[in-house]
Design a protein around this motif. Structure first.
Motif, PDB file in Angstrom:
ATOM      1  N   SER A  61       0.840  -1.212   0.000  1.00 49.97           N
ATOM      2  CA  SER A  61       0.000   0.000   0.000  1.00 49.97           C
ATOM      3  C   SER A  61       0.868   1.253   0.000  1.00 49.97           C
ATOM      4  O   SER A  61       0.602   2.211  -0.741  1.00 49.97           O
ATOM      5  CB  SER A  61      -0.914   0.002   1.233  1.00 49.97           C
ATOM      6  OG  SER A  61      -1.790  -1.111   1.228  1.00 49.97           O
ATOM      7  N   TRP A 112     -12.267   8.924  -9.999  1.00 46.53           N
ATOM      8  CA  TRP A 112     -12.537   7.496  -9.878  1.00 46.53           C
ATOM      9  C   TRP A 112     -11.638   6.685 -10.818  1.00 46.53           C
ATOM     10  O   TRP A 112     -11.421   5.493 -10.597  1.00 46.53           O
ATOM     11  CB  TRP A 112     -14.004   7.197 -10.147  1.00 46.53           C
ATOM     12  CG  TRP A 112     -14.898   7.714  -9.066  1.00 46.53           C
ATOM     13  CD1 TRP A 112     -15.757   8.774  -9.135  1.00 46.53           C
ATOM     14  CD2 TRP A 112     -14.994   7.223  -7.722  1.00 46.53           C
ATOM     15  NE1 TRP A 112     -16.380   8.967  -7.930  1.00 46.53           N
ATOM     16  CE2 TRP A 112     -15.936   8.030  -7.048  1.00 46.53           C
ATOM     17  CE3 TRP A 112     -14.373   6.180  -7.035  1.00 46.53           C
ATOM     18  CZ2 TRP A 112     -16.269   7.826  -5.716  1.00 46.53           C
ATOM     19  CZ3 TRP A 112     -14.706   5.967  -5.699  1.00 46.53           C
ATOM     20  CH2 TRP A 112     -15.639   6.777  -5.054  1.00 46.53           C
ATOM     21  N   PHE A 115      -8.807   5.763  -8.697  1.00 47.36           N
ATOM     22  CA  PHE A 115      -9.154   4.692  -7.755  1.00 47.36           C
ATOM     23  C   PHE A 115      -9.231   3.348  -8.468  1.00 47.36           C
ATOM     24  O   PHE A 115      -8.541   2.391  -8.104  1.00 47.36           O
ATOM     25  CB  PHE A 115     -10.481   5.007  -7.069  1.00 47.36           C
ATOM     26  CG  PHE A 115     -10.943   3.919  -6.128  1.00 47.36           C
ATOM     27  CD1 PHE A 115     -10.487   3.893  -4.813  1.00 47.36           C
ATOM     28  CD2 PHE A 115     -11.812   2.930  -6.552  1.00 47.36           C
ATOM     29  CE1 PHE A 115     -10.896   2.887  -3.946  1.00 47.36           C
ATOM     30  CE2 PHE A 115     -12.222   1.923  -5.694  1.00 47.36           C
ATOM     31  CZ  PHE A 115     -11.769   1.904  -4.381  1.00 47.36           C
ATOM     32  N   ILE A 143      -7.078  11.593  -2.343  1.00 51.68           N
ATOM     33  CA  ILE A 143      -8.127  10.747  -1.773  1.00 51.68           C
ATOM     34  C   ILE A 143      -8.252   9.444  -2.569  1.00 51.68           C
ATOM     35  O   ILE A 143      -8.267   8.338  -2.008  1.00 51.68           O
ATOM     36  CB  ILE A 143      -9.480  11.487  -1.754  1.00 51.68           C
ATOM     37  CG1 ILE A 143      -9.422  12.648  -0.762  1.00 51.68           C
ATOM     38  CG2 ILE A 143     -10.617  10.528  -1.388  1.00 51.68           C
ATOM     39  CD1 ILE A 143     -10.650  13.532  -0.778  1.00 51.68           C
ATOM     40  N   ALA A 144      -8.355   9.582  -3.891  1.00 51.00           N
ATOM     41  CA  ALA A 144      -8.502   8.397  -4.739  1.00 51.00           C
ATOM     42  C   ALA A 144      -7.254   7.523  -4.686  1.00 51.00           C
ATOM     43  O   ALA A 144      -7.348   6.285  -4.690  1.00 51.00           O
ATOM     44  CB  ALA A 144      -8.775   8.828  -6.181  1.00 51.00           C
ATOM     45  N   ASN A 145      -6.098   8.156  -4.613  1.00 49.93           N
ATOM     46  CA  ASN A 145      -4.835   7.430  -4.575  1.00 49.93           C
ATOM     47  C   ASN A 145      -4.706   6.598  -3.306  1.00 49.93           C
ATOM     48  O   ASN A 145      -4.375   5.406  -3.347  1.00 49.93           O
ATOM     49  CB  ASN A 145      -3.673   8.427  -4.683  1.00 49.93           C
ATOM     50  CG  ASN A 145      -2.317   7.751  -4.605  1.00 49.93           C
ATOM     51  OD1 ASN A 145      -2.149   6.607  -5.005  1.00 49.93           O
ATOM     52  ND2 ASN A 145      -1.341   8.465  -4.067  1.00 49.93           N
ATOM     53  N   VAL A 146      -4.972   7.222  -2.154  1.00 52.33           N
ATOM     54  CA  VAL A 146      -4.843   6.523  -0.867  1.00 52.33           C
ATOM     55  C   VAL A 146      -5.847   5.381  -0.771  1.00 52.33           C
ATOM     56  O   VAL A 146      -5.499   4.248  -0.420  1.00 52.33           O
ATOM     57  CB  VAL A 146      -5.024   7.510   0.296  1.00 52.33           C
ATOM     58  CG1 VAL A 146      -5.101   6.749   1.625  1.00 52.33           C
ATOM     59  CG2 VAL A 146      -3.871   8.509   0.333  1.00 52.33           C
ATOM     60  N   LEU A 147      -7.113   5.681  -1.089  1.00 50.41           N
ATOM     61  CA  LEU A 147      -8.140   4.641  -1.008  1.00 50.41           C
ATOM     62  C   LEU A 147      -7.862   3.502  -1.989  1.00 50.41           C
ATOM     63  O   LEU A 147      -7.950   2.321  -1.633  1.00 50.41           O
ATOM     64  CB  LEU A 147      -9.521   5.246  -1.277  1.00 50.41           C
ATOM     65  CG  LEU A 147     -10.053   6.217  -0.223  1.00 50.41           C
ATOM     66  CD1 LEU A 147     -11.404   6.777  -0.652  1.00 50.41           C
ATOM     67  CD2 LEU A 147     -10.173   5.523   1.132  1.00 50.41           C
ATOM     68  N   GLY A 148      -7.507   3.858  -3.225  1.00 52.96           N
ATOM     69  CA  GLY A 148      -7.227   2.839  -4.224  1.00 52.96           C
ATOM     70  C   GLY A 148      -6.027   1.984  -3.858  1.00 52.96           C
ATOM     71  O   GLY A 148      -6.052   0.758  -4.005  1.00 52.96           O
ATOM     72  N   ILE A 150      -4.752   1.346  -0.834  1.00 50.62           N
ATOM     73  CA  ILE A 150      -5.021   0.480   0.312  1.00 50.62           C
ATOM     74  C   ILE A 150      -5.949  -0.670  -0.071  1.00 50.62           C
ATOM     75  O   ILE A 150      -5.702  -1.833   0.277  1.00 50.62           O
ATOM     76  CB  ILE A 150      -5.632   1.291   1.466  1.00 50.62           C
ATOM     77  CG1 ILE A 150      -4.580   2.264   2.028  1.00 50.62           C
ATOM     78  CG2 ILE A 150      -6.140   0.367   2.572  1.00 50.62           C
ATOM     79  CD1 ILE A 150      -5.117   3.206   3.087  1.00 50.62           C
ATOM     80  N   VAL A 151      -7.027  -0.340  -0.798  1.00 48.09           N
ATOM     81  CA  VAL A 151      -7.990  -1.381  -1.167  1.00 48.09           C
ATOM     82  C   VAL A 151      -7.355  -2.400  -2.110  1.00 48.09           C
ATOM     83  O   VAL A 151      -7.529  -3.618  -1.943  1.00 48.09           O
ATOM     84  CB  VAL A 151      -9.249  -0.759  -1.817  1.00 48.09           C
ATOM     85  CG1 VAL A 151     -10.168  -1.847  -2.358  1.00 48.09           C
ATOM     86  CG2 VAL A 151      -9.996   0.097  -0.798  1.00 48.09           C
TER      87      VAL A 151
END
Length: 215
Positions: A61, A112, A115, A143-148, A150-151
């Motif tokens: 991540s 998106w 993401f 925001i999209a980078n961190v969430l994408g 990690i997920v």
């Protein structure tokens, strides 16, 4: 030395660093087999007790998030000349068809695309630099980078690790087959996205004359 014995001798920190660096460099915009390395490492974690899947997922991540952020900054500073240079340097990855596909996804999905691009082989390379080239606001990208990151990294590690635990006896007996399976998975996903990129390029070329005529 048998491959199983060799795998057991690999220091865990080396695996963590390899995964983080390869994924980070790939996210920065340089074509590397990040997904293949992550899947292989997750399989390794399922068969080797000294490799912690949680630490592995965290390193993956971190590599994804940091690499994408650096790629964004490079794209923001380099602009379109950077895309042109990458096309000459890596024509198989940054050719006109690949760029056309990536730009169409960004035009349609915006943040998106960053993401969901994490889950797609070719877009994973493009996401950071292209978001910078297209001047996407950094807070949206972050925001999209961190969430994408990690997920994708956490989810992939958890999924492959869980499957590996179930198949652990088989994998330990045929360790090399597990690594081959990871390689085939990565190559297969790349070929699928390459075909989609070619279709996107064809659609882009078909729309160009219409736009020119309208002007």
């Amino acid at each position: 030395m048998h491959i199983q014995e060799w795998l057991e001798s690999v220091p865990a920190v080396s695996v963590y660093l390899l995964v983080g660096v390869v994924i980070g460099v790939e996210s920065l915009g340089i074509p590397l087999p990040g997904e293949i390395v992550l899947v292989s490492a997750a399989i390794l974690a399922a068969t080797q007790d000294h490799i912690d899947p949680v630490v592995l997922g965290a390193c993956a991540s971190a590599g994804a998030i940091i690499g994408d952020s650096i790629g964004y900054l490079i794209g923001r500073k380099g602009g379109q000349p950077l895309v042109d240079w990458a096309g000459r340097k890596f024509p198989k990855h940054f050719g006109p068809d690949h760029v056309a596909m990536a730009e169409s996804k960004f035009d349609k999905w915006g943040m998106w695309a960053v993401f969901f691009g994490r889950f797609v082989a070719l877009l994973r390379i493009f996401a950071g630099p292209l978001a910078g080239v297209l001047k996407m606001p950094y807070w949206k990208f972050l925001i999209a980078n961190v969430l994408g990151g990690i997920v994708w990294a956490g989810g992939t590690t958890a999924l492959i690790y869980s499957v590996g635990i179930v198949a652990e006896p088989w994998l330990k007996r045929f360790s090399w087959l597990g690594l081959v399976a990871a390689l085939l998975f990565g190559v297969g996903s790349f070929l699928v996205m390459k075909r989609r990129a070619q279709k996107a390029a064809a659609a882009h070329e078909a729309e160009a004359p219409v736009a020119t005529a309208a002007d």
